[in-house]
Write a protein that holds these residues in place. Structure first.
Motif, short mmCIF file in Angstrom:
data_model
loop_
_atom_site.label_atom_id
_atom_site.label_comp_id
_atom_site.label_asym_id
_atom_site.label_seq_id
_atom_site.Cartn_x
_atom_site.Cartn_y
_atom_site.Cartn_z
N GLU A 149 1.00 -1.19 -0.29
CA GLU A 149 0.37 -0.23 -0.04
C GLU A 149 1.00 0.91 -0.04
O GLU A 149 1.84 1.33 0.39
CB GLU A 149 -0.76 -0.44 1.00
N PHE A 150 0.48 2.79 -0.39
CA PHE A 150 1.14 3.10 -0.68
C PHE A 150 0.56 4.06 0.83
O PHE A 150 -0.57 4.74 1.36
CB PHE A 150 0.55 4.51 -1.81
N PRO A 152 -4.72 8.40 1.39
CA PRO A 152 -6.03 7.70 1.62
C PRO A 152 -6.46 7.26 -0.42
O PRO A 152 -6.00 7.79 -0.80
CB PRO A 152 -7.14 8.97 1.74
N ASN A 153 -7.53 6.03 0.68
CA ASN A 153 -8.54 5.59 -0.12
C ASN A 153 -7.43 5.24 -2.07
O ASN A 153 -8.07 4.56 -2.80
CB ASN A 153 -9.46 6.60 -1.12
N HIS A 169 -0.99 4.14 -8.36
CA HIS A 169 -1.43 4.97 -8.11
C HIS A 169 -1.25 6.83 -8.98
O HIS A 169 -0.54 6.98 -9.40
CB HIS A 169 -1.73 5.23 -6.71
N LEU A 170 -2.27 7.45 -8.83
CA LEU A 170 -2.13 9.01 -9.77
C LEU A 170 -2.18 9.77 -8.08
O LEU A 170 -3.14 9.71 -8.44
CB LEU A 170 -3.55 8.84 -10.25
N ILE A 171 -1.15 11.11 -8.08
CA ILE A 171 -0.97 11.73 -7.75
C ILE A 171 -0.90 13.05 -8.36
O ILE A 171 -0.28 12.94 -9.29
CB ILE A 171 0.38 11.80 -6.09
#
Length: 838
Positions: free
Chosen positions: A136-137, A141-142, A151-153
């Protein structure tokens, strides 16, 4: 009195990973036993545990505790604690077998990157871990979880103000395992290296970092260069299981040695493909074997037959043919060649030499018993003899010891493929030889000063055998083959016999067989000298008559072809001499040799393709009556595209495909295309022979065309003159141009020991320049005519000038009457021979 177990041992932590510290607590006996603990004893799978660097015993508040630092796979098992009083004891057992969990390896893309600070832009992050773990990152959250997540930040102004953003990917339930991704945010600027899929963006001289593959440890690095590419790439990745075994090998004990070697064998076999394809993994296993050798020789630990079999099976994997490219890389990286001083200095220890050194150390500690061990590529024989010994090992090596100083324990290890590992470097640093027999390691526990080896020859086309042993001290510890104390006794067609006055690791070196090398060298260099002089004369003549003989388009292209054929061969000969000087002894330079090979390859191919252009011109002149006339520009474009474009494409593709694998040049022979490993030589042989075939077909078609057209002339005599002149001159010109003599090279490949083929090939090919001068220039009537006019114009006085011209014309009359038969006086007809002289 012994009381049965009433409770389980207590383990902290209860989940173990490699290199963790484990505490095992043995609680006091039940109060009803009422005895005082005076001593405790620990066992694993029934084997007593002794205190050492990793295992320690203590009592805290009367509670016995076993502490294991650096927990390894060899510590797996069922533990037991026994407490002792003066008259009784109490035992406690673990309720399950303790074992390690596989350490998670996290892969992140990118691991490090530099991006422009653009508020609102989105950056993609990827994190992966092997099954059965999930990641997990952290603090996002989420975000999704799983074995592979993405994941896109979104970049914020706060991120830009901080100029750096660190994002952590961690293993769920085991938060001690994590990787941190670093994003460097810059306000502006143009990246030197842009959007690389592994290292991302970077400015000049930035160092990029990337993670290894899953189940690997280490890191990949590269430097951003002016070319816009990430260069100087370094891959320091090693399989995790092998990296763990390296660490374990530094804490060996006599009790754990056999289990450790068994684990090494199992790991190497299970991961054999990854091992053979990676120089890093091979080097790691060699390091392990050397640690084992150091341990057993330092503490005088005996190696059992089973443990030795584990070692040889591991070594068998390392010496497979599939590992040859990895070993070539390791051997190449082991030295730095200083061009100015021509010295060889070690950059790091030679891994190949370390492997043999470790095996010699391990073999010296074998138990005193007679036995054999055989793997697919290695044969070990351990035996005892008195006075004399004779043995035939695997029908490839025979050893004869005439006398020993008493009862002797003899160890012989025969390696079938150690030539994949050890370079053929001798004490003069010459690699122009080949290991042409099995490598055999021989050890005894008494003095043996007279031993005979009879090696079966592997490649019978090689000659000049040299009896050698591996000297670990050569080149400041780099190692190499040395012939001190060994001499050649006999050689026949299939075997070589050597006599040596000591024992170690032996083999024999042989060089590529070239019959009567001095004769061939004499023919080659004299011929090349004549060829180069002829080519210079040819170019001078062409320059002198250039404006006079290129009045038509076809004539122009024919002479352009002759000039480029001569120029290509002249430059090729120059590079041939440069390459030969580079290849001599310790004057070799791999980079210079590669450059020489590239240009030799290119210009020899250019020679052939310009020959093809000449043949196509002849074919076009013969059939153009059926089609339109090509313009001079079109003919020139076709000629240069074919003459230099095609060779450039072939040579660039060849070096691009083979050079990264160090398989471009035949470094062991001469600066020329490799054959044994990459078959790069086919990039010359196939185009050359194909052009020879096409030119022969064109020649046949042209001759048939001429024969069919004889009815077009006015008389039978004219027809005969036309056919004779065209056929004779066609053959005289086309034969050398089409390179038929180069087909002798095929004969050398088929029968490399045939002196006649070697001499013919060396003679005809070294005199190609002379052939071009005679058949391409001097047999051209217009060229001879212009030379005659030039000679006449340089004579003093008109009478002298006329006489000189007449004499000159008479001097060339033999060429005009080349087709004369019997009493027929066939004169040269300009109109009938224009097709050839144009």
């Amino acid at each position: 009195m012994v009381f049965e177990s009433r409770r389980d041992l207590i383990f902290q932590p209860d989940v173990l990973f490699f290199d963790d510290t484990l505490s095992v607590t043995c609680g006091p006996p039940p109060e009803e036993l009422e005895f005082r603990i005076t001593l405790s004893e620990w066992t694993r799978d029934g084997v007593l545990i002794n205190e050492d660097d990793r295992h320690s015993f203590s009592q805290v508040n009367g509670v016995p505790t076993l502490t294991i630092t650096n927990y390894f796979s060899t510590d797996n098992g069922r533990y037991q604690c026994q407490l002792f009083d003066q008259n009784s004891s109490f035992r406690q057992d673990s309720n399950e077998i303790l074992s390690l969990l596989e350490t998670p390896t996290i892969q992140m893309v990118p691991l490090q990157n530099t991006i422009l600070c653009d508020v609102g832009q989105q950056v993609s992050l990827e994190c992966t871990v092997q099954d059965p773990y999930q990641v997990e990152f952290k603090d996002i959250p989420n975000a999704e979880t799983g074995p592979a997540i993405r994941h896109l930040i979104t970049i914020t102004q706060a991120d830009c103000d901080n100029q750096e953003l660190n994002i952590t990917c961690q293993v769920i339930d085991f938060l001690q395992f994590k990787r941190i991704l670093t994003l460097v945010l810059v306000a502006d600027g143009a990246f030197t290296c842009d959007a690389d899929p592994v290292f991302g963006n970077g400015f000049l001289n930035d160092t990029g970092r990337a993670t290894c593959e899953l189940n690997e440890v280490g890191e990949k690095t590269a430097i951003c260069r002016e070319s816009g590419e990430w260069e100087d790439r370094a891959d320091n990745c090693t399989l995790q299981r092998i990296a763990q075994l390296i660490f374990e090998s530094g804490f060996l004990t006599e009790g754990t040695l056999s289990d450790f070697l068994e684990e090494l064998r199992i790991t190497t076999l299970e991961l054999s493909q990854q091992v053979t394809e990676s120089p890093n993994n091979i080097e790691a296993i060699v390091t392990i074997l050397n640690n084992v050798a150091t341990f057993v020789t330092t503490f005088n630990i005996e190696i059992s037959q089973d443990s030795m079999e584990d070692i040889l099976i591991t070594t068998d994997v390392l010496t497979r043919d599939e590992a040859r490219e990895s070993w070539d890389i390791l051997n190449l990286e082991a030295v730095i060649e200083t061009i100015e001083t021509r010295n060889i200095t070690p950059r790091n220890e030679s891994v190949s030499s370390l492997l043999l050194f470790g095996l010699e150390g391990i073999a010296s500690r074998l138990i005193n018993a007679s036995f054999n061990i055989e793997t697919p590529l290695i044969l070990l024989n351990k035996t005892t003899f008195t006075n004399t010994f004779n043995g035939d090992f695997n029908s490839t090596v025979e050893i004869d010891i005439e006398e020993s100083s008493g009862p002797t324990n003899l160890t012989v290890i025969t390696f079938e493929s150690l030539d994949n590992v050890l370079p053929p470097r001798d004490e003069n640093n010459s690699t122009g030889r080949v290991i042409n027999g099995r490598v055999v390691l021989v050890q005894s526990d008494t003095t043996v000063d007279n031993v005979s080896f009879t090696f079966d020859i592997i490649n019978e086309t090689l000659g000049n055998p040299q009896c050698v042993f591996w000297n670990f001290t050569l080149f400041e510890g780099l190692g190499g083959w040395d012939d001190e104390g060994c001499e050649l006794v006999d050689r026949d067609d299939e075997t070589v016999t050597c006599q040596c006055d000591h024992l170690t690791s032996f083999s024999m070196l042989m060089s590529p067989f070239v019959p009567n090398r001095r004769v061939l060298d004499f023919i080659t260099y004299i011929g090349v000298g004549i060829s180069m002089a002829s080519l210079v004369i040819c170019l001078i003549i062409e320059a002198f008559i250039w404006k006079k003989v290129r009045k038509s388009n076809t004539s122009h292209l024919r002479h352009v072809s002759i000039v480029n054929i001569a120029l290509s061969l002249l430059i090729a000969n120059i590079w041939f001499i440069i390459g030969a000087s580079i290849s001599e002894g310790d004057q070799r330079n791999p980079d210079a040799c590669t450059a020489a090979t590239f240009f030799i390859h290119f210009f020899y191919l250019a020679l052939f393709f310009w020959m093809l252009a000449s043949a196509l011109l002849l074919f076009y002149r013969s059939v153009r009556v059926f089609g339109g006339e090509l313009s001079k520009t079109t003919m020139m474009a076709i000629g240069y595209s074919l003459g230099y474009g095609a060779p450039l494409i072939i040579t660039v593709i060849t070096i691009a495909v083979t050079a990264p694998n160090n398989a471009y040049i035949r470094e062991n022979v001469i600066c020329w295309l490799n054959w044994e490993r990459s078959r790069a030589l086919l990039a010359f042989v196939i185009p050359a022979l194909l052009i020879v075939f096409i030119n022969i077909v064109i020649l046949i078609v042209v001759i048939v065309k001429i024969l069919q057209s004889r009815g077009m002339t006015s008389t039978a005599q004219d027809d005969e003159k036309y056919v004779l002149v065209v056929i004779i001159r066609s053959l005289a010109i086309l034969t050398p141009f089409f390179g038929i003599t180069w087909s002798l090279g095929v004969g050398i490949l088929i029968d490399p020991t045939n002196l006649g083929i070697h001499v013919a090939f060396a003679f005809f090919n070294s005199l190609q320049g002379f052939f071009i001068l005679v058949f391409g220039t001097l047999l051209d009537k217009k060229v001879r005519s212009e030379i005659s006019v030039f000679k006449s114009s340089t004579s003093s006085g008109s009478g002298t000038r006329t006489t000189s011209s007449a004499n000159s014309s008479s001097g060339w009359q033999i060429w005009k009457n080349f087709g004369r038969r019997g009493g027929n006086n066939v004169s040269s007809d300009l109109s009938s021979s224009q097709a050839i002289n144009a």
